[in-house]
Design an enzyme around this catalytic site. Structure first.
Site, PDB file in Angstrom:
ATOM      1  N   ARG A 288      -3.287   1.127  14.251  1.00 65.38           N
ATOM      2  CA  ARG A 288      -3.159   0.827  12.808  1.00 65.38           C
ATOM      3  C   ARG A 288      -3.733  -0.569  12.472  1.00 65.38           C
ATOM      4  O   ARG A 288      -3.233  -1.263  11.588  1.00 65.38           O
ATOM      5  CB  ARG A 288      -1.700   0.901  12.337  1.00 65.38           C
ATOM      6  CG  ARG A 288      -1.059   2.240  12.454  1.00 65.38           C
ATOM      7  CD  ARG A 288      -1.699   3.293  11.558  1.00 65.38           C
ATOM      8  NE  ARG A 288      -1.126   4.586  11.839  1.00 65.38           N
ATOM      9  CZ  ARG A 288      -1.555   5.393  12.812  1.00 65.38           C
ATOM     10  NH1 ARG A 288      -2.599   5.059  13.550  1.00 65.38           N
ATOM     11  NH2 ARG A 288      -0.977   6.544  13.031  1.00 65.38           N
TER      12      ARG A 288
ATOM     13  N   SER B 113       4.481   6.986   6.629  1.00 64.14           N
ATOM     14  CA  SER B 113       5.271   6.065   7.456  1.00 64.14           C
ATOM     15  C   SER B 113       5.270   4.679   6.819  1.00 64.14           C
ATOM     16  O   SER B 113       4.200   4.145   6.535  1.00 64.14           O
ATOM     17  CB  SER B 113       4.659   5.938   8.850  1.00 64.14           C
ATOM     18  OG  SER B 113       4.557   7.199   9.433  1.00 64.14           O
TER      19      SER B 113
ATOM     20  N   GLU C 203       3.518  -0.812   7.161  1.00 62.40           N
ATOM     21  CA  GLU C 203       2.167  -0.252   7.221  1.00 62.40           C
ATOM     22  C   GLU C 203       1.436  -0.428   5.889  1.00 62.40           C
ATOM     23  O   GLU C 203       0.261  -0.807   5.881  1.00 62.40           O
ATOM     24  CB  GLU C 203       2.260   1.239   7.573  1.00 62.40           C
ATOM     25  CG  GLU C 203       1.280   1.651   8.638  1.00 62.40           C
ATOM     26  CD  GLU C 203       1.328   3.136   8.919  1.00 62.40           C
ATOM     27  OE1 GLU C 203       1.922   3.505   9.936  1.00 62.40           O
ATOM     28  OE2 GLU C 203       0.756   3.923   8.132  1.00 62.40           O
TER      29      GLU C 203
HETATM   30  C1  LIG Z   1       2.348  11.574   2.733  1.00 66.30           C
HETATM   31  C2  LIG Z   1       1.528  10.545   3.480  1.00 66.30           C
HETATM   32  C3  LIG Z   1       1.250  10.741   4.813  1.00 66.30           C
HETATM   33  C4  LIG Z   1       0.479   9.793   5.516  1.00 66.30           C
HETATM   34  N1  LIG Z   1       0.209  10.031   6.834  1.00 66.30           N
HETATM   35  C5  LIG Z   1      -0.551   9.162   7.528  1.00 66.30           C
HETATM   36  C6  LIG Z   1      -0.870   9.430   8.899  1.00 66.30           C
HETATM   37  O1  LIG Z   1      -0.504  10.448   9.477  1.00 66.30           O
HETATM   38  N2  LIG Z   1      -1.619   8.512   9.564  1.00 66.30           N
HETATM   39  C7  LIG Z   1      -2.084   7.379   8.956  1.00 66.30           C
HETATM   40  O2  LIG Z   1      -2.764   6.589   9.627  1.00 66.30           O
HETATM   41  N3  LIG Z   1      -1.798   7.104   7.658  1.00 66.30           N
HETATM   42  C8  LIG Z   1      -1.055   7.970   6.929  1.00 66.30           C
HETATM   43  N4  LIG Z   1      -0.749   7.698   5.619  1.00 66.30           N
HETATM   44  C9  LIG Z   1      -1.245   6.467   5.002  1.00 66.30           C
HETATM   45  C10 LIG Z   1      -2.572   6.632   4.198  1.00 66.30           C
HETATM   46  O3  LIG Z   1      -2.887   7.972   4.044  1.00 66.30           O
HETATM   47  C11 LIG Z   1      -3.733   5.921   4.893  1.00 66.30           C
HETATM   48  O4  LIG Z   1      -3.448   4.557   5.068  1.00 66.30           O
HETATM   49  C12 LIG Z   1      -5.044   6.056   4.121  1.00 66.30           C
HETATM   50  O5  LIG Z   1      -6.129   5.618   4.906  1.00 66.30           O
HETATM   51  C13 LIG Z   1      -5.034   5.262   2.816  1.00 66.30           C
HETATM   52  O6  LIG Z   1      -6.177   5.644   2.085  1.00 66.30           O
HETATM   53  P1  LIG Z   1      -6.290   5.357   0.537  1.00 66.30           P
HETATM   54  O7  LIG Z   1      -7.678   5.721   0.139  1.00 66.30           O
HETATM   55  O8  LIG Z   1      -5.204   6.025  -0.201  1.00 66.30           O
HETATM   56  O9  LIG Z   1      -6.125   3.776   0.500  1.00 66.30           O
HETATM   57  P2  LIG Z   1      -5.423   2.903  -0.631  1.00 66.30           P
HETATM   58  O10 LIG Z   1      -3.948   3.110  -0.576  1.00 66.30           O
HETATM   59  O11 LIG Z   1      -6.091   3.114  -1.940  1.00 66.30           O
HETATM   60  O12 LIG Z   1      -5.744   1.449  -0.096  1.00 66.30           O
HETATM   61  C14 LIG Z   1      -5.155   0.952   1.082  1.00 66.30           C
HETATM   62  C15 LIG Z   1      -5.767  -0.431   1.394  1.00 66.30           C
HETATM   63  O13 LIG Z   1      -7.136  -0.267   1.700  1.00 66.30           O
HETATM   64  C16 LIG Z   1      -7.966  -0.988   0.764  1.00 66.30           C
HETATM   65  N5  LIG Z   1      -9.136  -0.124   0.512  1.00 66.30           N
HETATM   66  C17 LIG Z   1      -9.159   1.171   0.119  1.00 66.30           C
HETATM   67  N6  LIG Z   1     -10.417   1.622   0.080  1.00 66.30           N
HETATM   68  C18 LIG Z   1     -11.211   0.586   0.469  1.00 66.30           C
HETATM   69  C19 LIG Z   1     -12.629   0.427   0.635  1.00 66.30           C
HETATM   70  N7  LIG Z   1     -13.497   1.412   0.396  1.00 66.30           N
HETATM   71  N8  LIG Z   1     -13.080  -0.797   1.044  1.00 66.30           N
HETATM   72  C20 LIG Z   1     -12.234  -1.810   1.290  1.00 66.30           C
HETATM   73  N9  LIG Z   1     -10.896  -1.719   1.136  1.00 66.30           N
HETATM   74  C21 LIG Z   1     -10.397  -0.532   0.729  1.00 66.30           C
HETATM   75  C22 LIG Z   1      -7.094  -1.210  -0.445  1.00 66.30           C
HETATM   76  O14 LIG Z   1      -7.485  -2.374  -1.154  1.00 66.30           O
HETATM   77  C23 LIG Z   1      -5.719  -1.381   0.206  1.00 66.30           C
HETATM   78  O15 LIG Z   1      -5.546  -2.684   0.696  1.00 66.30           O
HETATM   79  C24 LIG Z   1      -0.002   8.631   4.873  1.00 66.30           C
HETATM   80  C25 LIG Z   1       0.284   8.446   3.512  1.00 66.30           C
HETATM   81  C26 LIG Z   1       1.040   9.389   2.814  1.00 66.30           C
HETATM   82  C27 LIG Z   1       1.309   9.194   1.343  1.00 66.30           C
END
Ligand SMILES: Cc1cc2nc3c(=O)[nH]c(=O)nc-3n(C[C@H](O)[C@H](O)[C@H](O)COP(=O)(O)OP(=O)(O)OC[C@H]3O[C@@H](n4cnc5c(N)ncnc54)[C@H](O)[C@@H]3O)c2cc1C
Length: 338
Positions: free
Chosen positions: A159, A229, A325
């Site tokens: 992570r 998580s 996280e």
């Molecule tokens: C139900 C659920 C289950 C999940 N299960 C998992 C799992 O099994 N494993 C896991 O690892 N994670 C899991 N997650 C967490 C999440 O899915 C991941 O962290 C995912 O990568 C976040 O993507 P996002 O586009 O929604 O990012 P966001 O929430 O929009 O952003 C997260 C961070 O990344 C930055 N960011 C986003 N896009 C960019 C970009 N293009 N360039 C630079 N910075 C950027 C944002 O500024 C922020 O700081 C889960 C979340 C949920 C809600």
């Protein structure tokens, strides 16, 4: 007039931002971010909002990454997929399955965008993003230059990546290139996948199984706001592990290649008696202690207070520090849980 961020975060937190810019082209993303950075304007890059906790109204511009596109090339042994940052991760996994390009199936149903995947090196069911990462292209805000890192330069860890360390809030990921072997090897050593036979299992079977388990175990953010998580599984030294194991024989721990031990954060929270613990409308999920959920009217502050309560209780009982996280976002940018 402000813009509501409620539809843009899976916790369903009711906060606003000053402006929201939806960017659909890579050139537009680069130009927008360069301009905001040069003007010293607070900006937040937003993917699917599935790893964010808003504690206040954000006083700046939110740049929503909606760039799309997938290009496939190959050599004798591998497929190379260059994917724009705004593509949806799960849809990419489905797309690969349809094209008979296998490897990502264990990471089905992880919410969010492809551009966010390298940041915390997403992972699930025995597989992590870094296993398939070939290159990450990003705009480095302090130089204004488009840069490409190979897998090693991304400094992936559990992570973790360079994008959460040295380049924290300095890199806007524009596209990711994945490298997937033509000769597929299933990964089925993780608990609920162990019943499969490696000589007969198909990628589709793994995909279906992962989807089914995730849907039964994790609350659906559309119904019960959450970010998956909430804490990373803590990694401790062998000495610390031995001390804890003597006091807590049921301790759930996995030995790491470097002889450290990874503990199950959900088990620690459960054992600290916190299942169902509540602050306002934020609560520890009854079935899955690692997940904090929004019962409807929770604020980001409720979530952070609950997280603090959990961190303190787990430390008091196990002398283990839990690290969140998701990224916590206050009015001016990222903040820490107090
Ligand atoms: C139900 C659920 C289950 C999940 N299960 C998992 C799992 O099994 N494993 C896991 O690892 N994670 C899991 N997650 C967490 C999440 O899915 C991941 O962290 C995912 O990568 C976040 O993507 P996002 O586009 O929604 O990012 P966001 O929430 O929009 O952003 C997260 C961070 O990344 C930055 N960011 C986003 N896009 C960019 C970009 N293009 N360039 C630079 N910075 C950027 C944002 O500024 C922020 O700081 C889960 C979340 C949920 C809600």
């Amino acid at each position: 007039m402000t813009i509501s961020l409620t539809p843009f975060n899976t916790f369903g937190l009711k906060q606003d931002c000053d402006t929201l810019i939806d960017v659909t082209s890579k050139a537009g993303l680069i130009a927008t971010c360069n301009k905001l950075y040069k003007e010293n304007f607070p900006m937040l890059i937003l993917g699917g909002g599935s790893n964010l906790v808003f504690t206040e109204n954000y006083q700046g511009s939110v740049v929503k990454v909606s760039t799309k596109g997938i290009e496939i090339t190959s050599d004798d042994t591998h497929y190379y997929l260059t994917v724009q940052a705004g593509e949806n991760w799960h849809q990419l996994v489905e797309f690969c399955l349809e094209k008979k390009i296998y490897g990502l199936e264990n990471m089905a149903l992880i919410p969010g965008t492809v551009g966010a995947a390298p940041i915390q090196n997403i992972g699930a069911y025995g597989v992590e993003f870094n296993l398939f990462c070939h290159r990450v292209e990003f705009l480095q805000l302090d130089t204004g230059k488009l840069t490409t890192y190979n897998k090693l330069q991304c400094e992936f860890d559990y992570r973790e990546s360079v994008f959460k360390q040295r380049l924290r809030n300095l890199a806007v990921i524009t596209q990711v290139t994945l490298k997937l072997a033509k000769k597929w090897v299933p990964v089925i050593n993780y608990g609920p996948l162990q019943h499969f036979d490696s000589s007969t299992v198909t990628a589709k079977q793994i995909f279906d199984c992962v989807c089914q388990i995730r849907q039964s175990k994790l609350p659906d953010p559309a119904k019960l706001g959450n970010v998956g998580s909430f804490f990373k599984n803590p990694v401790i030294s062998v000495e610390h592990y031995n001390t804890l194991k003597a006091s807590f024989p049921n301790l759930i721990a996995y030995e790491q290649p470097d002889r450290q031990f990874k503990l199950a954060a959900g088990w620690l929270i459960d054992q600290a008696g916190l299942k169902g613990a509540k602050v306002g409308a934020a609560t520890v999920h009854q079935e899955q202690a690692l997940v904090l959920v929004n019962l409807g009217t929770a604020t980001g502050r409720d979530v952070c207070q609950l997280a603090r309560k959990i961190i303190d209780a787990v430390y008091d009982k196990f002398t283990v520090v839990l690290h969140p996280e998701p990224r916590i976002i206050g009015s001016q940018g990222e903040v820490k849980i107090k």
